[in-house]
Write an enzyme that holds these catalytic residues in place. Structure first.
Site, PDB file in Angstrom:
ATOM      1  N   ASP A  45       0.930  -1.095   0.173  1.00  0.00           N
ATOM      2  CA  ASP A  45       0.006   0.079  -0.294  1.00  0.00           C
ATOM      3  C   ASP A  45       0.988   1.271   0.166  1.00  0.00           C
ATOM      4  O   ASP A  45       1.557   1.673   0.991  1.00  0.00           O
ATOM      5  CB  ASP A  45      -0.647  -0.130   1.215  1.00  0.00           C
ATOM      6  N   TYR A  50       3.144   9.718  -0.239  1.00  0.00           N
ATOM      7  CA  TYR A  50       4.401   8.930   0.294  1.00  0.00           C
ATOM      8  C   TYR A  50       5.772   9.289  -0.512  1.00  0.00           C
ATOM      9  O   TYR A  50       6.743   9.063  -0.008  1.00  0.00           O
ATOM     10  CB  TYR A  50       4.244   7.402   0.383  1.00  0.00           C
ATOM     11  N   LYS A  79      -3.065   6.117  -3.964  1.00  0.00           N
ATOM     12  CA  LYS A  79      -3.818   7.088  -3.541  1.00  0.00           C
ATOM     13  C   LYS A  79      -3.888   8.356  -4.277  1.00  0.00           C
ATOM     14  O   LYS A  79      -2.704   8.931  -4.436  1.00  0.00           O
ATOM     15  CB  LYS A  79      -4.213   7.078  -2.140  1.00  0.00           C
ATOM     16  N   HIS A 112      -7.874   9.851  -1.007  1.00  0.00           N
ATOM     17  CA  HIS A 112      -6.819   9.624   0.218  1.00  0.00           C
ATOM     18  C   HIS A 112      -7.712  10.253   1.238  1.00  0.00           C
ATOM     19  O   HIS A 112      -7.701   9.744   2.268  1.00  0.00           O
ATOM     20  CB  HIS A 112      -5.634  10.428  -0.022  1.00  0.00           C
TER      21      HIS A 112
END
Length: 276
Positions: A45, A50, A79, A112
């Site tokens: 994930d 990120y 996301k 998100h």
């Protein structure tokens, strides 16, 4: 570890996976993902936020080659971030994530956070990429019941997954029940409460009975209450430890005791009061 839940569109998603939030792009995330896949994880994930999608994609490709796996044996989630929400910008953001991962397709793509005034347009964009076959399933993250009700009023596709903060101090029972009633799977981010639950006396006492750690007890509890879980770590030994939860089962009494630890306490942001 490779057991799956069947989502509302028939796609199978592993119950257990690796989260890579805060894993640094480059060797840190690459080594973490490769260690996880070597250990038996099949779900990874990530997210645009990120900033490690390229590393995840590289690691998955290398791990497939090293472990004799094919793309369809792995389940990759990403996301769309808040600043990219809206119809056209979400379409572009998806293409960026798809390109960075460089794995041909994405298994699950999520909204998100429920950015007010935008998430419905964002969802329309996800419905488009889903209809085009660029993603196997679409879902949301951090949506409360009222967000889901608002979304479902106009949605053509029911979200397959709602990924939310969920742990023994935030059991989300009402949300879990609502999602089940709509055929939406619940997935836990920060299942270990950002590590702050690992010294909880009750959890340690339960863990001692099974010869396990508090972390392993929490992750086992997730699975037994029907929640997909994606603990994060960049350390190979912790990645392996987190996965060592399939040789025991918590008693009903212990599950109830963990449920009673709920305080409706968030370690992360509140979806209704988030600085979007």
């Amino acid at each position: 570890m490779q057991d799956t839940v069947t989502l509302n569109n028939g796609v199978e998603m592993p119950w257990f996976g690796l989260g890579v939030y805060q894993a640094k792009e480059g060797q840190e995330v690459i080594q973490a993902v490769k260690a996880a896949i070597r250990t038996g994880y099949r779900s990874i994930d990530t997210a645009a936020l990120y900033r490690n999608e390229e590393g995840v994609g590289q690691a998955v490709k290398e791990a497939m080659e090293e472990n004799g796996l094919t793309r369809d044996q792995l389940f990759i989630t990403s996301k769309v971030w808040n600043s990219d929400q809206g119809y056209e910008s979400t379409l572009q953001a998806f293409e960026t994530s798809l390109s960075k991962l460089n794995l041909g397709y994405i298994d699950l793509f999520l909204v998100h956070w429920p950015v007010k005034g935008k998430y419905k347009d964002t969802w329309r964009a996800l419905e488009k990429i889903y209809a085009e076959g660029k993603v196997r399933a679409i879902g949301v993250s951090n949506f409360q019941i009222h967000h889901l009700e608002d979304l479902l009023a106009d949605a053509k596709v029911v979200p397959a997954v709602n990924q939310v903060e969920l742990h023994p101090h935030l059991t989300q029972k009402e949300l879990l029940q609502y999602c089940r009633s709509k055929g939406i799977e619940t997935e836990a981010w920060s299942p270990l409460g950002q590590g702050q639950l690992l010294d909880h006396e009750t959890l340690k006492e339960i863990a001692a009975k099974y010869g396990k750690t508090a972390a392993q007890v929490i992750l086992r509890w997730d699975l037994q209450v029907g929640v997909v879980t994606i603990p994060k770590s960049v350390r190979a030994e912790r990645i392996a430890e987190n996965a060592d939860i399939f040789d025991f089962a918590l008693s009903e009494e212990d599950i109830r005791e963990i449920d009673r630890l709920n305080q409706n306490k968030r370690f992360g942001a509140d979806p209704d009061n988030f600085g979007f």
